[in-house]
Design a protein around this motif. Structure first.
Motif: not given
Length: 415
Positions: A149-152, A208-212
């Motif tokens: 996962p990267s961003l939600e 997941c990140k909150q922001t990239l």
């Protein structure tokens, strides 16, 4: 064939289900397990397997080598023939390899697929999923999905983890689920946890990140989300639609469709593709039900030739559109303009989903020597949609030309 052992969490791969989604952090052996499972099933019965990624420029971008390595590791060399662009089993099993974005026409032509395995699926956009899923329609066919996962907000995470479809198996697989997790990775994991807890949770625990990291428009995207500006934005037939282009030949061409209403800019649509002549994109404009105002092209459209003796700008004018040229600015000035422009924009969350994914994932390069973020944005799959948006911001800083919309029965609208 040797006796094959699997982590307990990967036993789900041998149970029938329309969708099988494995997601999580590094070291969980997701891809390794899927490759082995497909090779074992393919050895027991004929299987047509489509191995896909969002972007695949060459076979080195695919899981071809992973499958070849697992064939050797499991002693299946006598059964599987590894060729340059395909892997074949002696019983008729086939593994083929394709990119999804900009190659979806070829995917549509693949009939009889039993399993579609989409690897590194975190980058797969809405348009690719909406084309691929109904294409895999053979009775009993399955779609296997693996990704970190990267961003939600990413399409894959929303579609298959947060709101999975009917008949789904969704399993989070991390390093702790891998009984063969190597010591060298364990040390790397522990070092990162001590150095950067937040990065550790993303890289190794699959959060997941909150922001990239290094995202150019992180604050602007967050503000738009909090302001409910990702929404349903209807087309207003009383207002002209402006289009803002980033042109590519080997790279992508990206187009934002916007309407100006007072001090608002309503981003109502987005389109991108690759490997097509200009006529393809002009046809896309004509297939949409919009009344067009200006077509804003990048500054090099006045001298760039695209398989024609005429410039791109000349070809667009000849098709009946009013062409404007985006003023040339530095990338830094353009990003500053885009940040200011962002606050005036409302985005149609469905029609602009792929463009929004570009804006969320547009990020700065990392300097290889200092490991710090540079002043230059990374040129990758997200940069074209972001560049077209930057051109929109720069274009809208200039006084709009006076115009009077006049219908053109050929599909264009002239000022």
């Amino acid at each position: 064939m040797h006796n094959i052992e699997f982590p307990e969490k990967l036993e789900c791969l041998f149970k029938p289900s329309r969708y099988k989604t494995l997601y999580g952090g590094r070291g969980g052996a997701k891809s390794w397990g899927i490759a082995r499972a497909l090779l074992i099933i393919g050895a027991s019965k004929p299987l047509r397997v489509l191995c896909a990624r969002e972007f695949q420029r060459s076979m080195s971008d695919s899981v071809h080598k992973l499958l070849a390595d697992q064939i050797k590791a499991m002693g299946l060399q006598d059964f599987y023939q590894v060729q340059e662009g395909i892997i074949k089993g002696s019983n008729g099993t086939e593994f083929t390899f394709h990119g999804l974005r900009h190659n979806i026409g070829n995917i549509k032509s693949i009939e009889g697929t039993d399993v579609a395995w989409v690897e590194e699926a975190q980058t797969v956009g809405k348009s690719s999923w909406e084309t691929l899923v109904p294409t895999i329609r053979k009775p009993g066919s399955e779609i296997w999905i693996s990704f970190n996962p990267s961003l939600e907000a990413d399409e894959t995470y929303q579609r298959f983890v947060l709101k999975p479809p009917t008949d789904s198996i969704v399993v989070k697989v991390n390093w702790s689920d891998n009984p063969w997790f190597p010591d060298v990775l364990r040390q790397e994991k522990d070092d990162l946890k001590e150095r950067d807890e937040s990065a550790y949770l993303t890289v190794w625990e699959g959060h997941c990140k909150q922001t990239l990291d290094g995202a150019v428009y992180a604050n602007e995207v967050k503000a738009a989300l909090l302001g409910d500006r990702f929404m349903r934005v209807p087309y207003d037939a009383s207002k002209p639609v402006l289009t803002f282009w980033d042109l590519g030949r080997a790279d992508k061409t990206a187009i934002w469709f916007a309407q100006q209403v007072g001090f608002e800019y309503r981003m109502i649509d987005y389109y991108e593709n690759q490997g097509h002549a200009l006529a393809h994109y002009l046809k896309q404009l004509q297939t949409k039900p919009y009344v067009y105002g200006e077509v804003w092209l990048p500054h090099d459209a006045e001298n760039e030739l695209l398989a024609s003796e005429r410039t791109i700008a000349q070809q667009v004018r000849a098709a009946g559109y009013k062409v404007q040229i985006t003023p040339k600015t530095s990338i830094a000035d353009g990003i500053a303009a885009a940040r200011a422009f962002f606050g005036s924009c409302y985005f149609d969350a469905e029609a602009c989903a792929d463009g929004l994914q570009c804006l969320r994932n547009y990020r700065y390069e990392v300097d290889p020597e200092t490991q710090q973020y540079s002043k230059n944005p990374l040129h990758d799959w997200a940069s074209h949609g972001a560049d077209a948006f930057r051109y929109a911001a720069v274009s809208m800083r200039v006084p709009p030309p006076k115009r009077k919309a006049v219908a053109n029965n050929g599909g264009g609208w002239m000022g």
